[in-house]
Scaffold this motif. Sequence first.
Motif, PDB file in Angstrom:
ATOM      1  N   GLU A 167     -15.751 -22.266  17.486  1.00  0.00           N
ATOM      2  CA  GLU A 167     -14.751 -21.769  16.485  1.00  0.00           C
ATOM      3  C   GLU A 167     -15.234 -20.421  16.004  1.00  0.00           C
ATOM      4  O   GLU A 167     -15.221 -20.500  14.992  1.00  0.00           O
ATOM      5  N   THR A 186     -19.601 -22.504  12.146  1.00  0.00           N
ATOM      6  CA  THR A 186     -19.543 -24.275  11.356  1.00  0.00           C
ATOM      7  C   THR A 186     -19.873 -25.099  12.505  1.00  0.00           C
ATOM      8  O   THR A 186     -19.144 -25.917  12.902  1.00  0.00           O
ATOM      9  N   PRO A 187     -21.099 -25.014  13.056  1.00  0.00           N
ATOM     10  CA  PRO A 187     -21.515 -26.051  14.057  1.00  0.00           C
ATOM     11  C   PRO A 187     -21.771 -27.521  13.337  1.00  0.00           C
ATOM     12  O   PRO A 187     -21.858 -27.404  11.992  1.00  0.00           O
ATOM     13  N   TYR A 188     -21.345 -28.357  14.070  1.00  0.00           N
ATOM     14  CA  TYR A 188     -21.716 -29.698  13.257  1.00  0.00           C
ATOM     15  C   TYR A 188     -23.282 -29.868  13.122  1.00  0.00           C
ATOM     16  O   TYR A 188     -24.163 -29.631  13.967  1.00  0.00           O
ATOM     17  N   ASP A 209     -32.868 -29.445   7.400  1.00  0.00           N
ATOM     18  CA  ASP A 209     -33.555 -30.296   6.429  1.00  0.00           C
ATOM     19  C   ASP A 209     -32.622 -29.942   5.044  1.00  0.00           C
ATOM     20  O   ASP A 209     -31.368 -29.727   5.229  1.00  0.00           O
ATOM     21  N   ASP A 210     -33.291 -30.619   3.976  1.00  0.00           N
ATOM     22  CA  ASP A 210     -32.218 -30.608   2.985  1.00  0.00           C
ATOM     23  C   ASP A 210     -32.205 -29.084   2.200  1.00  0.00           C
ATOM     24  O   ASP A 210     -31.413 -28.920   1.217  1.00  0.00           O
ATOM     25  N   ALA A 211     -32.860 -28.271   2.637  1.00  0.00           N
ATOM     26  CA  ALA A 211     -32.480 -26.855   2.451  1.00  0.00           C
ATOM     27  C   ALA A 211     -31.644 -26.259   3.387  1.00  0.00           C
ATOM     28  O   ALA A 211     -31.881 -24.855   3.463  1.00  0.00           O
ATOM     29  N   ASN A 212     -31.122 -26.734   4.310  1.00  0.00           N
ATOM     30  CA  ASN A 212     -30.195 -25.895   5.291  1.00  0.00           C
ATOM     31  C   ASN A 212     -31.159 -25.349   6.281  1.00  0.00           C
ATOM     32  O   ASN A 212     -30.698 -24.417   6.937  1.00  0.00           O
ATOM     33  N   THR A 256     -34.590 -42.588  14.636  1.00  0.00           N
ATOM     34  CA  THR A 256     -33.782 -41.669  13.898  1.00  0.00           C
ATOM     35  C   THR A 256     -33.860 -40.253  14.494  1.00  0.00           C
ATOM     36  O   THR A 256     -34.542 -40.166  15.461  1.00  0.00           O
ATOM     37  N   LYS A 261     -32.520 -20.099   7.626  1.00  0.00           N
ATOM     38  CA  LYS A 261     -31.232 -20.823   7.174  1.00  0.00           C
ATOM     39  C   LYS A 261     -30.245 -20.928   8.285  1.00  0.00           C
ATOM     40  O   LYS A 261     -29.981 -19.852   8.865  1.00  0.00           O
ATOM     41  N   THR A 263     -28.794 -34.687   9.313  1.00  0.00           N
ATOM     42  CA  THR A 263     -30.123 -34.387   8.876  1.00  0.00           C
ATOM     43  C   THR A 263     -31.190 -35.243   9.628  1.00  0.00           C
ATOM     44  O   THR A 263     -30.690 -36.142  10.615  1.00  0.00           O
ATOM     45  N   ASN A 272     -20.603 -19.646  16.790  1.00  0.00           N
ATOM     46  CA  ASN A 272     -19.751 -20.558  16.118  1.00  0.00           C
ATOM     47  C   ASN A 272     -20.312 -20.675  14.440  1.00  0.00           C
ATOM     48  O   ASN A 272     -21.468 -21.399  14.605  1.00  0.00           O
ATOM     49  N   GLU A 281     -32.801 -38.018   8.954  1.00  0.00           N
ATOM     50  CA  GLU A 281     -32.885 -39.341   8.716  1.00  0.00           C
ATOM     51  C   GLU A 281     -31.887 -40.124   9.408  1.00  0.00           C
ATOM     52  O   GLU A 281     -31.777 -41.228   9.489  1.00  0.00           O
ATOM     53  N   THR A 282     -30.825 -39.423  10.008  1.00  0.00           N
ATOM     54  CA  THR A 282     -29.781 -39.921  10.504  1.00  0.00           C
ATOM     55  C   THR A 282     -29.923 -40.972  11.734  1.00  0.00           C
ATOM     56  O   THR A 282     -31.290 -40.584  12.456  1.00  0.00           O
TER      57      THR A 282
END
Lengths: 702, 702
Positions: A8, A641-643, A670-673, A528, A571, A646, A639, A648-649
């Motif tokens: 997209e 907005t890729p899916y 990671d948690d900071a994108n 994970t 990022k 994290t 694109n 841990e999934t």
Amino acid sequence: HLDYDNSENQLFLEEERRMSFTGFRCLEISRWLICGLIGVLTGLIACFIDIVVEKVARYKYEAIKQNIERFTEVGGLSISLILWAVLNFSFVMVGSILVAFFEPVAAGSGIPQIKCYLNGVKIPRVVRLKTLVIKVCGVICSVIGGLAVGKEGPMIHSGAVVAAGVSQGRSTTLKKDLMIFEYFRRDTEKRDFVSAGAAAGVSAAFGAPVGGVLFSLEEGASFWNQMLTWRIFFASMISTFTLNFFLSISHNNTGDLSNPGLINFGRFESENLNYNLYEIPLFIAMGAIVLGALFNFLNYWLTIFRIRYVHRPCLQVMEAMLVAAVTASVSFTMIYFSNDCQPLDSEHAEEYPLQLFCADGEYNSMATTFFNTPEKSVRSLFHNQPGTYNPLTLGLFTITYFFLACWTYGLAVSAGVFIPSLLIGAAWGRLCGIWLASLASIWADPGKYALIGAAAQLGGIVRMTLSLTVILVEATGNVTYGLPIMLVLLTAKIVGDYFQEGLYDIHIKLQSVPFLHWEAPATSHWLTTREVMSSPVTCLNRIEKVGTIVDVLSNTSTNHNGFPVVVQPSKLCGLILRSQLIVLLKHKVFVELAGSRLTRRKLQLKDFRDAYPRFPPIQSIHVSQDERECLMDLTEFMNPTPYTVTQETSLPRVFKLFRALGLRHLVVIDDANRVVGLVTRKDLARYHLGKHGLEELHLAQT
Amino acid sequence: HLDYDNSENQLFLEEERRMSFTGFRCLEISRWLICGLIGVLTGLIACFIDIVVEKVARYKYEAIKQNIERFTEVGGLSISLILWAVLNFSFVMVGSILVAFFEPVAAGSGIPQIKCYLNGVKIPRVVRLKTLVIKVCGVICSVIGGLAVGKEGPMIHSGAVVAAGVSQGRSTTLKKDLMIFEYFRRDTEKRDFVSAGAAAGVSAAFGAPVGGVLFSLEEGASFWNQMLTWRIFFASMISTFTLNFFLSISHNNTGDLSNPGLINFGRFESENLNYNLYEIPLFIAMGAIVLGALFNFLNYWLTIFRIRYVHRPCLQVMEAMLVAAVTASVSFTMIYFSNDCQPLDSEHAEEYPLQLFCADGEYNSMATTFFNTPEKSVRSLFHNQPGTYNPLTLGLFTITYFFLACWTYGLAVSAGVFIPSLLIGAAWGRLCGIWLASLASIWADPGKYALIGAAAQLGGIVRMTLSLTVILVEATGNVTYGLPIMLVLLTAKIVGDYFQEGLYDIHIKLQSVPFLHWEAPATSHWLTTREVMSSPVTCLNRIEKVGTIVDVLSNTSTNHNGFPVVVQPSKLCGLILRSQLIVLLKHKVFVELAGSRLTRRKLQLKDFRDAYPRFPPIQSIHVSQDERECLMDLTEFMNPTPYTVTQETSLPRVFKLFRALGLRHLVVIDDANRVVGLVTRKDLARYHLGKHGLEELHLAQT
């Protein structure tokens, strides 16, 4: 690999936003038109194959029959044998040469290839027009050549090729672009149409429109979409209808639409074929007979042998010719030495009754199974009166045909395994019926057991479940047998899976493609994303040097297809595909270093569509040293907005996301994108539940 | 609402990781067992309904018939009318009182409710045992009461309730917990089983196991899972089989398994019912007759009227009784004034032939449509000889039955709309057939046109497509009609959708529940998550004060169900559900302020399962002032890997993610992983394509 997730990017969104509601409605209407067209063309192809096979086979069998009749009296039947063998030989040779030398991907039934395609694995040249032509000619040759094959499997492949061609509005084989349906030139849309084509193929082959839809869904569509399914059903219906209509014309009873499909199991009368409750365990026991698994086991080793030693085209042709000759000789020998004579019955008239050494007014029963197209033999086994075959005939036939069919599958000829499987199963099923009748003194209609045996054998070989039940129920035209057929197929699958996988899965595995099953292995909650993902990832900057891009794309050791796009400090801001980069490079969408923009045409979605699906390799694109220093702005094309997931999934969660959305790349952040890894299809496909728990497969580099 | 996405928190992962491969296999086997059980029980319920209805209806019709015969000669037929009306009256009263006073959710066919449930919208008490009991008694009463209703629709609801009950291994109505199947006590698993139950219901109602599977998939399963589908099919098969088997016993021909289903369209002989190519446009034209849309239109206004003025139970009961009396009177009047006499034919013997004023050896033709259970009337219309009905009879019947059926749907009785629709359609279809035969002098079998008319009418009312085609094809037992039926249903849908939605969708919309369709509206690419999401979001800290949590949960103005869990500065680290927080509060899983841990039992997944699905409201949980100052550590219980999107994602993309994964909450983050919004089902469901482009609906607060 195929991308089922739309990229997209800005271009795409702009186009979608420009489009009015009427525009979307027109698209929807063209989708329906295309599906109708797919149905009509698939039906016509099936009709063509059927009529040609029937006409030519009639000449062949009549000629041999006259020859045999002539020589039975005077002696010298070896001449008939030679005639038979030579006829088979020549047809198979033509078919095999076509396949082996011109288009190896047209070999076999094509079902494993279509399964892969619908799963999202791209196999080169599988949906080209040339493949279709060779497939059709090849299957005609191999069926007339008397091999132990059917013409049904290839219909699925044919339907898929038709769909891919029609929906794109152009053919690269013919170098013709009709400039229509350009909107559909991307993986998402194309795959939807190919599903419809495969369904239309099943539908034409077995007269099973619902079975076709379920086949497509079982094998392909990960995301159940109502409108798509409805279109697939439409294509299937039209395909059955077209085939039926034209066949009724060619059989001189225009408008009789009651015999859809290439194979027809004939009318099972519900009166004399009812089953009792106590028979259900017997049916299940028949399902547990592992002849299907044995077939797969033998074929597996044969295939390994072929991959090692018979990979040159001329060897492949020679093997096919050898099989043709052996098939003819074995058939002849069996008929020759059989002394199972049955009185000629006006009601169930055989197509080509061979008298041979039988008394006048009788015919050789062994010949009805061997001296006929396999479709007709199956029907005889289902419907002939009890007592038409004696047990010895059936036993011998089962054994010889089993080995012949097993040897034949995997040859470089285009042919299906459905009908031979049904035939083997029907033979031993009928045998079971006869034995049960004599042993337990219960009246067991042998035709009924033939049907159950056929289901057990086919189920044991291909291990399809839902769709196969529906296909068989639709082919018998009687819903009463639904439950027994389902139980038999289920048993066959459970018992068979204990030994090894289904025939198609074996062949897919031997090609070591990253095929994604329906669910992650049950015990994979341990894993994970951190363990699964590929890391480190090659990322590109949003404004990147052309030289870097060319180097990344040229790097054959990694050969990635998708690249996360980042802004400093790493990022995530998008995802771009190799194919998109190639098009950008080809059109030289560069920004000069100094910042002054080159006057260039704004790239449009059309440029990407024109290049689809055969994007040139990076090597063919020339980038000068000056241009290497330029910059490329990826903002518009990536694109944004890729899916993402994290680290841990858990694996099952990632797997579900992949499967449900038909993804090809999933960015791990990671948690900071910040980008920390990338999950691809191959990362997921390699985990698999073996005998000793979770195992990792080794997949080929693609 | 239901959560189709597992909350993969630490507890869940620990349990999954502890489980061995054998454990998973046992689970899989229990799933199959449950599905088998669902099938058997659904089949038995269908069987029970059928036998009771048939026996009692026989008494009723015999009594009335004798009464009419007595009074035809001597005059005074008004006494018969009163007898008829009183009988209907009393049955309907019982049924209506049961529904209106004891369980209003058992009213109607239950299909809209089940559609909502499978879509993920929870409707209170819809799958309770009490609902089932009242549904079954109610449907028996209303069918015997002679209303223009069918017993098929409610079977789908019944199957769903059975499934929900069996799979949870306990019943809250009976206050009994068998302590089995505890693993299945969550929305994901329960919804899968309810799909199977609904399919089993369809399968029992129409003898259409494949149609049942497709119904479930069309309405519910967003993610097509092979094993799930196969289990659904198993449940359907078993259900048909059970029903068929027990019905064959009750009809004294044990083992005749050729009449599956409650409704049976009888055997369509393919010889005399073939269609010609030129008939296809005629069929399509019949599909375009908007009687179905008219039905929906009238019913829509009637429903609005009912919502405003007839909402008290006693009014509802009185309305139902009025309809019963009117139905009886109208039927009687129609029969009384009809002078369509037909010779009694031994072949197509009518069940209850009324002679009335006809000559000896003749019967009143109008009476065969009115004086019979609707299932039998449908069959007569399909199969009776040409000439059995004269056009006037059919026309009058169509008009009166149309209005009666339209008035009846939505009453506080439990009843389905399938059979009345089929009956209306069959009547005007047969009329079309007769007209065509006389006008165009072509021979048109009226039975064939009756079938097409029935399909057109039913399709025009319910607007189901794929599954309805398969259901009708399976009910006719003849695949030849597949294409015409499909084309008719398609036309009916397209033409009908131009005016308004299907009947079920109308009723769903009137309840203003957030029902998610298959795809986002076509022109919604303009919208991004930024516009769609709810913002600001109530977030919780990973270690949060109990008081804050209680306040958040007690806030009735927001009433959120899912809360993103953050660490400072508002970085997303998980998602926790209201239900989970309630269980945590109930078990007082607090950490004291001082940091010294209370000695407390470690909470396990079992505690959550025991509370499922009726979590207590926050008001019932008492938290003291001291406890309010404690802290709660959510780390173990929150889902640490919720699905996320960024603000730039387009609506169709978010929609696809929601639909494919069955989500309930989707966290929106910015490029530094900070929570900026939350997308819920309601945010997506409110966009809808109206006549003037994209419109926003107003959805009820739930």
